[in-house]
Design a protein around this motif. Structure first.
Motif, mmCIF file in Angstrom:
data_model
loop_
_atom_site.group_PDB
_atom_site.id
_atom_site.type_symbol
_atom_site.label_atom_id
_atom_site.label_comp_id
_atom_site.label_asym_id
_atom_site.label_seq_id
_atom_site.Cartn_x
_atom_site.Cartn_y
_atom_site.Cartn_z
ATOM 1 N N MET A 293 0.823 -1.200 0.000
ATOM 2 C CA MET A 293 0.000 0.000 0.000
ATOM 3 C C MET A 293 0.861 1.254 0.000
ATOM 4 O O MET A 293 0.542 2.237 -0.699
ATOM 5 C CB MET A 293 -0.949 0.005 1.200
ATOM 6 C CG MET A 293 -1.898 1.213 1.230
ATOM 7 S SD MET A 293 -3.010 1.305 -0.201
ATOM 8 C CE MET A 293 -4.341 0.237 0.344
ATOM 9 N N ASN A 294 1.963 1.257 0.737
ATOM 10 C CA ASN A 294 2.852 2.423 0.733
ATOM 11 C C ASN A 294 3.405 2.682 -0.655
ATOM 12 O O ASN A 294 3.482 3.829 -1.118
ATOM 13 C CB ASN A 294 4.002 2.218 1.717
ATOM 14 C CG ASN A 294 3.562 2.349 3.164
ATOM 15 O OD1 ASN A 294 2.479 2.856 3.442
ATOM 16 N ND2 ASN A 294 4.389 1.884 4.091
ATOM 17 N N ARG A 295 3.811 1.610 -1.336
ATOM 18 C CA ARG A 295 4.363 1.778 -2.689
ATOM 19 C C ARG A 295 3.268 2.213 -3.660
ATOM 20 O O ARG A 295 3.489 3.076 -4.521
ATOM 21 C CB ARG A 295 5.007 0.462 -3.143
ATOM 22 C CG ARG A 295 5.711 0.566 -4.475
ATOM 23 C CD ARG A 295 6.432 -0.723 -4.829
ATOM 24 N NE ARG A 295 7.115 -0.596 -6.102
ATOM 25 C CZ ARG A 295 7.753 -1.586 -6.711
ATOM 26 N NH1 ARG A 295 7.822 -2.781 -6.140
ATOM 27 N NH2 ARG A 295 8.348 -1.386 -7.873
ATOM 28 N N TYR A 296 2.114 1.612 -3.544
ATOM 29 C CA TYR A 296 0.975 1.924 -4.414
ATOM 30 C C TYR A 296 0.568 3.383 -4.269
ATOM 31 O O TYR A 296 0.381 4.107 -5.265
ATOM 32 C CB TYR A 296 -0.169 0.988 -4.033
ATOM 33 C CG TYR A 296 -1.468 1.144 -4.793
ATOM 34 C CD1 TYR A 296 -1.606 0.645 -6.085
ATOM 35 C CD2 TYR A 296 -2.581 1.734 -4.188
ATOM 36 C CE1 TYR A 296 -2.816 0.739 -6.760
ATOM 37 C CE2 TYR A 296 -3.795 1.834 -4.857
ATOM 38 C CZ TYR A 296 -3.902 1.335 -6.143
ATOM 39 O OH TYR A 296 -5.105 1.435 -6.813
ATOM 40 N N THR A 297 0.434 3.849 -3.029
ATOM 41 C CA THR A 297 0.025 5.239 -2.811
ATOM 42 C C THR A 297 1.131 6.209 -3.215
ATOM 43 O O THR A 297 0.836 7.297 -3.728
ATOM 44 C CB THR A 297 -0.376 5.468 -1.350
ATOM 45 O OG1 THR A 297 0.704 5.077 -0.484
ATOM 46 C CG2 THR A 297 -1.612 4.663 -0.994
ATOM 47 N N ALA A 298 2.400 5.822 -3.002
ATOM 48 C CA ALA A 298 3.495 6.686 -3.439
ATOM 49 C C ALA A 298 3.489 6.851 -4.954
ATOM 50 O O ALA A 298 3.714 7.952 -5.484
ATOM 51 C CB ALA A 298 4.832 6.109 -2.977
ATOM 52 N N LEU A 299 3.213 5.760 -5.642
ATOM 53 C CA LEU A 299 3.196 5.802 -7.102
ATOM 54 C C LEU A 299 2.051 6.664 -7.610
ATOM 55 O O LEU A 299 2.248 7.571 -8.442
ATOM 56 C CB LEU A 299 3.076 4.366 -7.636
ATOM 57 C CG LEU A 299 3.154 4.141 -9.138
ATOM 58 C CD1 LEU A 299 4.399 4.766 -9.732
ATOM 59 C CD2 LEU A 299 3.132 2.639 -9.441
ATOM 60 N N TRP A 300 0.841 6.435 -7.103
ATOM 61 C CA TRP A 300 -0.290 7.224 -7.579
ATOM 62 C C TRP A 300 -0.215 8.678 -7.111
ATOM 63 O O TRP A 300 -0.702 9.584 -7.798
ATOM 64 C CB TRP A 300 -1.618 6.594 -7.171
ATOM 65 C CG TRP A 300 -2.113 5.617 -8.201
ATOM 66 C CD1 TRP A 300 -2.319 4.284 -8.066
ATOM 67 C CD2 TRP A 300 -2.442 5.940 -9.561
ATOM 68 N NE1 TRP A 300 -2.759 3.743 -9.248
ATOM 69 C CE2 TRP A 300 -2.850 4.731 -10.186
ATOM 70 C CE3 TRP A 300 -2.424 7.112 -10.319
ATOM 71 C CZ2 TRP A 300 -3.239 4.676 -11.527
ATOM 72 C CZ3 TRP A 300 -2.805 7.061 -11.658
ATOM 73 C CH2 TRP A 300 -3.202 5.851 -12.238
ATOM 74 N N THR A 301 0.411 8.930 -5.976
ATOM 75 C CA THR A 301 0.603 10.315 -5.531
ATOM 76 C C THR A 301 1.464 11.077 -6.528
ATOM 77 O O THR A 301 1.162 12.231 -6.895
ATOM 78 C CB THR A 301 1.243 10.355 -4.134
ATOM 79 O OG1 THR A 301 0.346 9.741 -3.191
ATOM 80 C CG2 THR A 301 1.530 11.779 -3.698
ATOM 81 N N GLN A 302 2.530 10.450 -7.000
ATOM 82 C CA GLN A 302 3.416 11.108 -7.963
ATOM 83 C C GLN A 302 2.746 11.278 -9.325
ATOM 84 O O GLN A 302 2.867 12.338 -9.966
ATOM 85 C CB GLN A 302 4.702 10.297 -8.118
ATOM 86 C CG GLN A 302 5.564 10.280 -6.857
ATOM 87 C CD GLN A 302 6.715 9.301 -6.975
ATOM 88 O OE1 GLN A 302 7.724 9.614 -7.606
ATOM 89 N NE2 GLN A 302 6.568 8.127 -6.373
ATOM 90 N N ILE A 303 2.015 10.242 -9.783
ATOM 91 C CA ILE A 303 1.325 10.342 -11.075
ATOM 92 C C ILE A 303 0.243 11.415 -11.004
ATOM 93 O O ILE A 303 0.126 12.261 -11.901
ATOM 94 C CB ILE A 303 0.727 8.982 -11.472
ATOM 95 C CG1 ILE A 303 1.830 7.935 -11.665
ATOM 96 C CG2 ILE A 303 -0.095 9.114 -12.751
ATOM 97 C CD1 ILE A 303 1.300 6.514 -11.811
ATOM 98 N N ALA A 304 -0.539 11.382 -9.925
ATOM 99 C CA ALA A 304 -1.606 12.378 -9.773
ATOM 100 C C ALA A 304 -1.036 13.785 -9.704
ATOM 101 O O ALA A 304 -1.606 14.726 -10.281
ATOM 102 C CB ALA A 304 -2.424 12.070 -8.520
ATOM 103 N N GLY A 305 0.089 13.944 -9.021
ATOM 104 C CA GLY A 305 0.701 15.268 -8.924
ATOM 105 C C GLY A 305 1.237 15.752 -10.259
ATOM 106 O O GLY A 305 1.094 16.930 -10.611
ATOM 107 N N THR A 306 1.830 14.839 -11.026
ATOM 108 C CA THR A 306 2.381 15.208 -12.335
ATOM 109 C C THR A 306 1.291 15.691 -13.278
ATOM 110 O O THR A 306 1.486 16.669 -14.019
ATOM 111 C CB THR A 306 3.106 14.005 -12.953
ATOM 112 O OG1 THR A 306 4.193 13.621 -12.112
ATOM 113 C CG2 THR A 306 3.622 14.329 -14.347
ATOM 114 N N PHE A 307 0.144 15.027 -13.261
ATOM 115 C CA PHE A 307 -0.903 15.321 -14.234
ATOM 116 C C PHE A 307 -2.087 16.066 -13.617
ATOM 117 O O PHE A 307 -3.165 16.129 -14.208
ATOM 118 C CB PHE A 307 -1.379 14.013 -14.876
ATOM 119 C CG PHE A 307 -0.312 13.297 -15.670
ATOM 120 C CD1 PHE A 307 0.077 13.756 -16.905
ATOM 121 C CD2 PHE A 307 0.306 12.162 -15.158
ATOM 122 C CE1 PHE A 307 1.057 13.097 -17.645
ATOM 123 C CE2 PHE A 307 1.287 11.491 -15.878
ATOM 124 C CZ PHE A 307 1.677 11.965 -17.119
#
Length: 709
Positions: A293-307
């Motif tokens: 979950m930490n990795r999953y949320t870190a990944l989507w946090t970065q993608i969501a922030g980028t776009f």
């Protein structure tokens, strides 16, 4: 990719005794639209829409009498009972409530003889539907609260007679961007869609699986061909740093962003996701919730922030084909997926900006359309209560046909029923309730230009035509899975223009097909007339043409009903010098849709001869003599299936056997021999002309001998 099974289960949760009516003093009124969508000799499919013109009701019972003695045989979205010619349809648990001016719909298959006259009088909870409000309703009966899970529609057999022209589908030209919150309009505007497959999802990088780097010119070409959306699958696993930040590699994110920017500039709707991460690390979530979950949320946090501030035409999909290890079964996996989908939605929404209303796409477990899987996903939608969500499933057809095993060589009723059942389930579960559905991947599993012959071209064209039609009338957006088998990305052309033309026609209309796209004539001797059955699909036959010149009705062909007969004289002329193989190609043209190509092929019965070899290298000398291999059976002396997939005598094309037309051999693969017992095995080869050959092999350890006797 995977294949979903057909499961059509009618949920009959209520009976007439448990229907809720409105308060006895409430105003009532209703309007009913009854339409027969498909009819064939002895059977029909009907759709019924009930509009409540009075006060809201929380349970309904619709009754009518058939004037011609018809009978309901199967129903969906309602439970039906029959008494003579009278039919009563009672709501399912999930569609019991009808607000004022709201409409509820259900459908059924029926039987008829003599006439199929539509009923003209309906009663809703005992009140005749006149199209106006009337007096008070009957006394209330006990209520049952609605649940979020709808019922499934049963699979329906293909109609042997033409179906009426379907209602118009979304235009393939771009539609204006819908306002935030209009998820149905967004998904409709995404039709049709195309996958940039085996590219950013490839492991470890963009070109690792054989495709060239993505260019703006390639995206422009796809857009020019009528595609309105592009799915860009992305595997992030090899491009993330270590815990706790799991930082995405800047160069990789920049490259993904570049292709997204190009795609948006071309006018596409764009969908990005977490792709093979699903089985590389996300699948371990049940056993290590914190780390994953930490990795999953870190990944989507970065993608969501980028776009975050990108156009609303950019869409996020949480996980591709989610699957999990360490659960007790699918039900627990459904719950695990619910946790990840829910966290994804909350995280993206909380990132603000355009993400507050961006369309988010949630998959079912394995992106399956099985009823239990879509019911579980529907529960997630109910829980989230977010208007900017869409559901996604994948569709690769009936498995034996999709890979050519177990004799699944043709587009038959099994394939059609699987298709109709799958699309009905997602329509009834989601679309009918206002939740859009994206078929995020579709094709056939074994359709691959590097392995020709597994799927016969004409049978594939029938499948394409049917997918286009059945998706369109159910308002499903489809996204073709293309890992390089459809578009030649180097040459920017379709590898098979006719396949593309059939897909393109399916975006707006139906196309006629035929029982085959091949007519075989002998190498020597007299040529006789040949007949094909036309599948009109609501079109009308217009004639035959060769190289732009019309063939003569009467002299070259005749048509009687749905039977097209090519005359002996025409076939003799078209066969020319009768060299083995395709001597001419003609096309049947219909009132709409793509033409149907028919190859005139010269062949003689294939012959085979003796061979010796090993289990790792064995080939049967075969003179194909213009014919093409369709499938192979393998049986032991007692008649039981031999080799892999021992539940069927028909083996897997290419996995277990493979024709090599240039070398005049049929290769038996090591995977075939790995599961063959020592002793004699009878092989039967089936060819597309209808010819068969029998060949015998004897395996002793790693040694194999073979012959025709």
């Amino acid at each position: 990719m995977r294949v979903s099974a057909v499961i059509g289960v009618l949920i009959a949760l209520l009976s007439a005794a448990t229907v809720t009516a409105v308060n006895a003093q409430a105003a009532v009124g209703c309007r009913v639209a009854y339409a027969v969508s498909t009819q064939w000799p002895g059977g029909f499919t009907a759709n019924v829409s009930v509009t409540n013109l009075g006060d809201p009701i929380s349970g309904w019972k619709l009754a009518w009498t058939f004037p011609s003695g018809q009978q309901v045989t199967q129903a969906w979205n309602a439970t039906t009972t029959v008494s003579g010619a009278q039919v009563t349809a009672v709501n399912a648990s999930w569609n019991a409530a009808i607000a004022t001016n709201a409409t509820v719909s259900f459908g059924f298959n029926g039987s008829w003889s003599g006439a199929n006259t539509a009923p003209d009088t309906f009663t809703l909870n005992g009140v005749t539907c006149t199209g106006n409000t009337g007096g008070p309703s009957p006394s209330p009966s006990p209520s049952r609260s609605p649940s979020p899970s709808p019922s499934a529609s049963p699979s329906r057999s293909p109609s042997p007679s033409p179906s009426p022209s379907p209602s118009p589908s979304p235009s393939p030209s771009p539609s204006p961007s819908p306002q935030p919150g209009d998820a149905m309009a967004t998904v409709a505007a995404m039709q049709p869609g195309w996958n940039l497959g085996n590219t950013f999802d490839a492991i470890p990088d963009e070109t690792a699986w054989g495709n060239p780097p993505t260019t703006r010119a390639m995206l422009h070409y796809v857009r020019s061909q009528g595609y309105n959306s592009i799915r860009i699958p992305v595997t992030w696993n090899d491009h993330q740093g270590p815990a706790p930040d799991y930082t995405i590699d800047a160069a990789w994110l920049s490259r993904v962003r570049q292709v997204v920017d190009w795609s948006l500039a071309e006018g596409f709707y764009v969908m990005i996701n977490l792709h093979h991460d699903s089985w590389e690390w996300i699948n371990g979530y049940p056993g290590d919730r914190t780390t994953v979950m930490n990795r999953y949320t870190a990944l989507w946090t970065q993608i969501a922030g980028t776009f975050r501030d990108y156009s609303p035409k950019l869409v996020f999909e949480s996980i591709n084909e989610p699957q999990f290890t360490g659960t007790s079964g699918d039900s627990e996996s459904d719950q695990v997926l619910n946790e990840l989908n829910t966290e994804f939605v909350h995280l993206v929404r909380e990132s603000g900006g355009g993400n507050a209303t961006r369309l988010l796409v949630l998959p079912s477990l394995n992106t399956s359309s099985e009823q239990a899987r879509v019911d579980a996903l529907a529960a997630t939608f109910t829980q989230l209560h977010d208007p900017n969500l869409a559901a996604t499933v994948h569709f690769y057809g009936w498995w034996p046909f999709s890979v050519n095993i177990a004799g699944g060589t043709r587009y038959d009723s099994n394939v059609e029923q699987d298709l109709v059942g799958s699309f009905d389930r997602v329509y009834n579960t989601f679309v009918s309730r206002g939740i859009p559905v994206i078929v995020g991947e579709w094709a056939l599993l074994a359709y691959d230009y590097t392995r020709p012959g597994i799927i016969e071209r004409g049978e594939f064209l029938k499948y394409i035509e049917a997918v286009g039609y059945h998706a369109r009338i159910r308002k499903l957006t489809t996204m073709l899975w293309d890992a390089g088998s459809f578009l030649d990305r180097n040459e920017l052309r379709w590898r098979d223009q006719g396949v593309y033309e059939m897909m393109k026609a399916g975006w707006t209309t139906r196309s006629g097909t035929a029982s085959s796209d091949q007519v075989y004539v002998p190498r020597n001797g007299a040529i006789t007339s040949k007949a094909l059955t036309l599948n009109l699909n609501g079109t009308s036959f217009q004639g035959l043409r060769q190289n732009g010149v019309n063939l003569a009705n009467g002299a070259d062909y005749t048509v009687s009903g749905n039977t097209l007969t090519l005359t002996a004289a025409a076939l003799t002329r078209l066969a020319g010098n009768r060299a083995y193989g395709v001597n001419a190609t003609i096309e049947a043209r219909f009132s709409q849709g793509a033409p149907w190509q028919i190859s005139i092929i010269t062949s003689d019965p294939p012959t085979q001869s003796a061979a010796t070899g090993t289990t790792s290298s064995f080939a049967i000398p075969t003179q194909f003599r213009g014919d093409q291999l369709a499938t192979m059976e393998a049986k032991y002396a007692d008649g039981s299936p031999a080799g892999p997939a021992n539940w069927t005598p028909y083996k897997g094309f290419w996995d277990h056997f493979q024709p090599d037309y240039s070398a005049n051999t049929v290769i038996l693969k090591p995977d075939f021999f790995a599961e063959v017992n020592d002793g004699r095995v009878t092989l039967t080869f089936h060819f597309w002309s209808g010819a068969q050959t029998t060949y015998y092999i004897t395996k002793s350890g790693t040694t194999v001998t073979g012959g025709t006797s």
